[in-house]
Write a protein that holds these residues in place. Structure first.
Motif, PDB file in Angstrom:
ATOM      1  N   LEU A 124      67.063  -6.873 -26.096  1.00 21.76           N
ATOM      2  CA  LEU A 124      66.135  -6.978 -27.222  1.00 21.76           C
ATOM      3  C   LEU A 124      66.862  -7.262 -28.529  1.00 21.76           C
ATOM      4  CD1 LEU A 124      63.532  -4.165 -26.551  1.00 21.76           C
ATOM      5  CD2 LEU A 124      63.048  -6.592 -26.762  1.00 21.76           C
ATOM      6  N   GLU A 125      68.016  -6.641 -28.702  1.00 21.51           N
ATOM      7  CA  GLU A 125      68.795  -6.873 -29.923  1.00 21.51           C
ATOM      8  C   GLU A 125      69.278  -8.318 -29.986  1.00 21.51           C
ATOM      9  OE1 GLU A 125      71.848  -3.932 -29.859  1.00 21.51           O
ATOM     10  OE2 GLU A 125      70.472  -2.276 -30.355  1.00 21.51           O
ATOM     11  N   ILE A 126      69.662  -8.891 -28.828  1.00 19.71           N
ATOM     12  CA  ILE A 126      70.089 -10.295 -28.784  1.00 19.71           C
ATOM     13  C   ILE A 126      68.922 -11.218 -29.145  1.00 19.71           C
ATOM     14  CG2 ILE A 126      70.862 -12.155 -27.248  1.00 19.71           C
ATOM     15  CD1 ILE A 126      72.444  -9.921 -25.711  1.00 19.71           C
ATOM     16  N   ILE A 127      67.751 -10.933 -28.549  1.00 19.84           N
ATOM     17  CA  ILE A 127      66.560 -11.743 -28.834  1.00 19.84           C
ATOM     18  C   ILE A 127      66.192 -11.664 -30.312  1.00 19.84           C
ATOM     19  CG2 ILE A 127      64.069 -11.923 -28.400  1.00 19.84           C
ATOM     20  CD1 ILE A 127      64.711 -10.976 -25.499  1.00 19.84           C
ATOM     21  N   GLN A 128      66.258 -10.439 -30.832  1.00 21.90           N
ATOM     22  CA  GLN A 128      65.911 -10.256 -32.237  1.00 21.90           C
ATOM     23  C   GLN A 128      66.908 -10.990 -33.148  1.00 21.90           C
ATOM     24  OE1 GLN A 128      64.972  -6.225 -32.948  1.00 21.90           O
ATOM     25  NE2 GLN A 128      64.227  -6.537 -35.038  1.00 21.90           N
ATOM     26  N   GLY A 129      68.186 -10.997 -32.733  1.00 25.53           N
ATOM     27  CA  GLY A 129      69.201 -11.708 -33.515  1.00 25.53           C
ATOM     28  C   GLY A 129      68.943 -13.203 -33.547  1.00 25.53           C
ATOM     29  N   ILE A 130      68.557 -13.761 -32.388  1.00 22.86           N
ATOM     30  CA  ILE A 130      68.236 -15.198 -32.324  1.00 22.86           C
ATOM     31  C   ILE A 130      67.041 -15.514 -33.219  1.00 22.86           C
ATOM     32  CG2 ILE A 130      67.419 -17.055 -30.804  1.00 22.86           C
ATOM     33  CD1 ILE A 130      69.002 -15.598 -28.532  1.00 22.86           C
ATOM     34  N   ARG A 131      66.030 -14.652 -33.159  1.00 21.63           N
ATOM     35  CA  ARG A 131      64.822 -14.876 -33.977  1.00 21.63           C
ATOM     36  C   ARG A 131      65.148 -14.793 -35.470  1.00 21.63           C
ATOM     37  NH1 ARG A 131      60.414 -11.735 -35.986  1.00 21.63           N
ATOM     38  NH2 ARG A 131      58.602 -13.097 -36.253  1.00 21.63           N
ATOM     39  N   ASN A 132      65.978 -13.818 -35.837  1.00 22.50           N
ATOM     40  CA  ASN A 132      66.353 -13.697 -37.255  1.00 22.50           C
ATOM     41  C   ASN A 132      67.102 -14.942 -37.738  1.00 22.50           C
ATOM     42  OD1 ASN A 132      65.174 -11.199 -37.494  1.00 22.50           O
ATOM     43  ND2 ASN A 132      67.070 -10.054 -37.115  1.00 22.50           N
ATOM     44  N   LYS A 133      67.926 -15.525 -36.840  1.00 21.05           N
ATOM     45  CA  LYS A 133      68.647 -16.747 -37.213  1.00 21.05           C
ATOM     46  C   LYS A 133      67.660 -17.888 -37.473  1.00 21.05           C
ATOM     47  CE  LYS A 133      72.661 -19.481 -35.797  1.00 21.05           C
ATOM     48  NZ  LYS A 133      72.086 -20.808 -35.974  1.00 21.05           N
ATOM     49  N   TYR A 134      66.628 -18.012 -36.596  1.00 18.96           N
ATOM     50  CA  TYR A 134      65.590 -19.031 -36.814  1.00 18.96           C
ATOM     51  C   TYR A 134      64.899 -18.819 -38.156  1.00 18.96           C
ATOM     52  CZ  TYR A 134      65.779 -21.041 -32.092  1.00 18.96           C
ATOM     53  OH  TYR A 134      66.166 -21.696 -30.948  1.00 18.96           O
ATOM     54  N   ARG A 135      64.641 -17.564 -38.480  1.00 24.04           N
ATOM     55  CA  ARG A 135      63.945 -17.278 -39.744  1.00 24.04           C
ATOM     56  C   ARG A 135      64.815 -17.616 -40.950  1.00 24.04           C
ATOM     57  NH1 ARG A 135      59.650 -14.194 -40.158  1.00 24.04           N
ATOM     58  NH2 ARG A 135      60.488 -12.958 -41.891  1.00 24.04           N
ATOM     59  N   ARG A 177      58.342 -14.222 -31.172  1.00 23.57           N
ATOM     60  CA  ARG A 177      57.497 -13.060 -31.514  1.00 23.57           C
ATOM     61  C   ARG A 177      56.310 -12.961 -30.569  1.00 23.57           C
ATOM     62  NH1 ARG A 177      54.251 -14.150 -36.584  1.00 23.57           N
ATOM     63  NH2 ARG A 177      53.097 -15.297 -34.973  1.00 23.57           N
ATOM     64  N   ASP A 178      55.637 -14.099 -30.317  1.00 25.09           N
ATOM     65  CA  ASP A 178      54.445 -14.096 -29.454  1.00 25.09           C
ATOM     66  C   ASP A 178      54.810 -13.815 -28.001  1.00 25.09           C
ATOM     67  OD1 ASP A 178      53.000 -14.683 -31.715  1.00 25.09           O
ATOM     68  OD2 ASP A 178      52.867 -16.835 -31.302  1.00 25.09           O
ATOM     69  N   ALA A 179      55.988 -14.293 -27.567  1.00 22.74           N
ATOM     70  CA  ALA A 179      56.406 -14.085 -26.174  1.00 22.74           C
ATOM     71  C   ALA A 179      56.688 -12.606 -25.902  1.00 22.74           C
ATOM     72  CB  ALA A 179      57.646 -14.927 -25.864  1.00 22.74           C
ATOM     73  N   VAL A 180      57.391 -11.956 -26.831  1.00 26.28           N
ATOM     74  CA  VAL A 180      57.686 -10.538 -26.591  1.00 26.28           C
ATOM     75  C   VAL A 180      56.445  -9.674 -26.781  1.00 26.28           C
ATOM     76  CG1 VAL A 180      60.137 -10.744 -27.126  1.00 26.28           C
ATOM     77  CG2 VAL A 180      58.541 -10.131 -28.932  1.00 26.28           C
ATOM     78  N   LYS A 181      55.507 -10.124 -27.624  1.00 27.53           N
ATOM     79  CA  LYS A 181      54.256  -9.369 -27.792  1.00 27.53           C
ATOM     80  C   LYS A 181      53.452  -9.361 -26.498  1.00 27.53           C
ATOM     81  CE  LYS A 181      50.258  -8.742 -30.797  1.00 27.53           C
ATOM     82  NZ  LYS A 181      49.494  -9.234 -31.951  1.00 27.53           N
ATOM     83  N   ALA A 182      53.555 -10.477 -25.758  1.00 26.58           N
ATOM     84  CA  ALA A 182      52.810 -10.593 -24.501  1.00 26.58           C
ATOM     85  C   ALA A 182      53.280  -9.578 -23.458  1.00 26.58           C
ATOM     86  CB  ALA A 182      52.945 -12.010 -23.943  1.00 26.58           C
ATOM     87  N   ILE A 183      54.527  -9.095 -23.594  1.00 29.30           N
ATOM     88  CA  ILE A 183      55.026  -8.085 -22.642  1.00 29.30           C
ATOM     89  C   ILE A 183      55.031  -6.688 -23.258  1.00 29.30           C
ATOM     90  CG2 ILE A 183      56.383  -9.736 -21.312  1.00 29.30           C
ATOM     91  CD1 ILE A 183      58.884  -8.643 -22.751  1.00 29.30           C
ATOM     92  N   GLY A 184      54.321  -6.552 -24.409  1.00 24.53           N
ATOM     93  CA  GLY A 184      54.098  -5.214 -24.951  1.00 24.53           C
ATOM     94  C   GLY A 184      55.051  -4.779 -26.037  1.00 24.53           C
ATOM     95  N   ILE A 185      55.816  -5.700 -26.631  1.00 25.74           N
ATOM     96  CA  ILE A 185      56.768  -5.334 -27.696  1.00 25.74           C
ATOM     97  C   ILE A 185      56.372  -6.052 -28.977  1.00 25.74           C
ATOM     98  CG2 ILE A 185      59.181  -5.405 -28.444  1.00 25.74           C
ATOM     99  CD1 ILE A 185      59.822  -5.536 -25.355  1.00 25.74           C
TER     100      ILE A 185
END
Length: 467
Positions: free
Chosen positions: A430-441, A453-461
């Protein structure tokens, strides 16, 4: 069915009726803070935490007092020798107060990981020296204690007629060498120390009418329980190894000092064993909680303890613990699936008869002397119903009732933490995914960051972008 508890004093189950209606005073012997907490500590404090939680669930206002022994507990639990904390302080060449403070913090950190609630009052022996001296004076004045020429103060056991009632012993079969060494200045071998003279080089000592010294182990609990709960209170708890001599001596001291009954219900948990032998620091066969936490989720350890009734021994078995971990993970997966399914369900929940029956059975098990092992079987039944519902109908009202059952009883009473069951690898991912997303932002590539964000929300996060 009303709550019944096994009372060690009467050796039978009794209906629980507190001294003051709606209020419970509970005292549980806490740790001696000179080493790392182990699985034996976890068993005792998880069991009494569950009792504490259940009493609150029943609507009682509970005043829960737990002591911290930071002086007076001698090596081997005997009348002569070194104080356990002083011994470690000398080995490490630091102040004994530093040792006590260090291991007290480690103890509370371990208990927090096990989701053990902090007691209403956590009291230290060193903070009650004045009150300890006052009680010793009272016992001397009443003739229950005597001062020796060496400056020690002992309790006169043969003057207290009910000594041995809790442990079912008589003075004839109380062997002096059994946890109590025979000091040369005692009137009788069975007499136990209330105050000890500090020999040359002793680090922890206080002025008293009998000279510089320090309290015996047993007196602290009599003093602190009386100060915070009164002369007589509802529940006194501890491990079975505390029955004799510790709790027996507490009764003798307290009832002689006040002239009143000490405790209404004595509750004792059984011990953790390794290959049938008691686990303990003094025996060198203990497994520290820090080591266990490296391999197992603390909630799994709590669950493992609660699978047995508190009055039954828990024999440590790593293979069984690994199997328990798998069972617990499946429970956590079911809980997660239920909560994902009902996340957007805002309709008022209508009671479901099937789940209400399970809830009542769970409560009946807990009312029968806090039978957590039996109560957990009804959690398994709820899991089966939930898994069938998730696979077939996905009827959200029933799933919401199961979720309420889990929140109130499995999490609220048993203290399990299903929400924190994510493994270390999953957290790292999750920390790796969040790091990638922060880089995109940072690159203002909001389209890709929104996809994550939408992909991880679909699995409950849910990822929040707020500060």
């Amino acid at each position: 069915m009303s709550l019944v508890v096994y009372n060690t004093l009467s050796r039978k189950k009794e209906e629980f009726k507190p001294i003051i209606d709606g209020h419970v005073g509970m005292y549980v012997c806490g740790p001696t803070v000179y080493g790392y907490p182990h699985l034996g500590h976890a068993k005792s404090y998880v069991c009494f935490d569950t009792i504490y939680r259940y009493l609150i669930h029943l609507g009682y206002k509970v005043k829960y007092v737990q002591n911290i022994t930071d002086v007076g507990h001698l090596v081997g639990d005997q009348e002569e020798g070194e104080d356990k904390i002083e011994r470690i302080a000398k080995l490490e060449e630091i102040d004994p107060v530093e040792i006590a403070y260090k291991f007290e913090n480690i103890y509370f950190d371990a208990m927090n990981k096990l989701n053990v609630l902090k007691p209403s009052i956590s009291s230290r022996a060193t903070g009650h020296i004045i009150e300890i001296i006052d009680m010793v004076k009272t016992l001397i004045d009443k003739g229950y204690a005597y001062v020796t020429k060496e400056g020690n103060v002992y309790y006169r056991v043969n003057k207290f007629n009910n000594y041995g009632l809790l442990s079912n012993r008589t003075l004839d079969n109380t062997v002096s060498g059994e946890r109590i060494d025979v000091a040369s200045d005692k009137e009788n071998p069975e007499d136990f120390a209330l105050w000890k003279k500090a020999e040359s080089g002793h680090l922890m000592k206080w002025p008293s009418p009998w000279g510089l010294g320090y309290p015996g182990w047993h007196i602290e609990c009599s003093v602190m329980s009386r100060k915070y709960l009164g002369d007589t209170f509802d529940i006194h708890g501890g491990g079975m190894d505390n029955i004799f001599p510790h709790h027996e001596c507490e009764i003798a001291q307290s009832e002689a000092a006040t002239g009143k009954p000490f405790v209404k219900y004595f509750i004792h948990n059984n011990l953790v064993t390794v290959n049938g032998q008691k686990m303990g620091k003094s025996l060198g066969n203990f497994i520290t909680l820090n080591d266990l936490f490296k391999e197992f989720n603390p909630s799994v350890i709590r669950f493992y303890i609660l699978l047995n009734h508190y009055r039954k021994p828990t024999d440590f078995n790593k293979e069984q613990l690994e199997e328990t971990s798998k069972i617990y993970d499946k429970l956590a997966e079911t809980v997660k699936a239920i909560r994902n399914e009902i996340r957007d369900y805002n309709t008022e929940i209508v009671k479901d008869l099937e789940i209400e029956i399970l809830k009542n059975k769970f409560l009946e098990a807990m009312d029968d002397d806090f039978n957590t092992g039996l109560a957990i079987t009804y959690l398994y039944e709820a899991q089966k119903i939930a898994n069938k519902e998730l696979a077939d109908n996905k009827e959200k009202n029933k799933l919401s009732n199961i979720d309420k059952f889990i929140k109130e009883l499995a999490e609220g009473v048993l203290g399990l933490r299903f929400e924190e069951n994510t493994s270390n690898h999953e957290k790292e991912l999750l920390e790796i995914i969040q790091g990638i997303r922060n880089k995109y932002r940072e690159e203002k590539n909001y389209a890709e960051s929104d996809k994550i964000r939408d992909a991880v929300k679909a699995i409950g996060i849910t990822l929040n972008d707020r500060r």
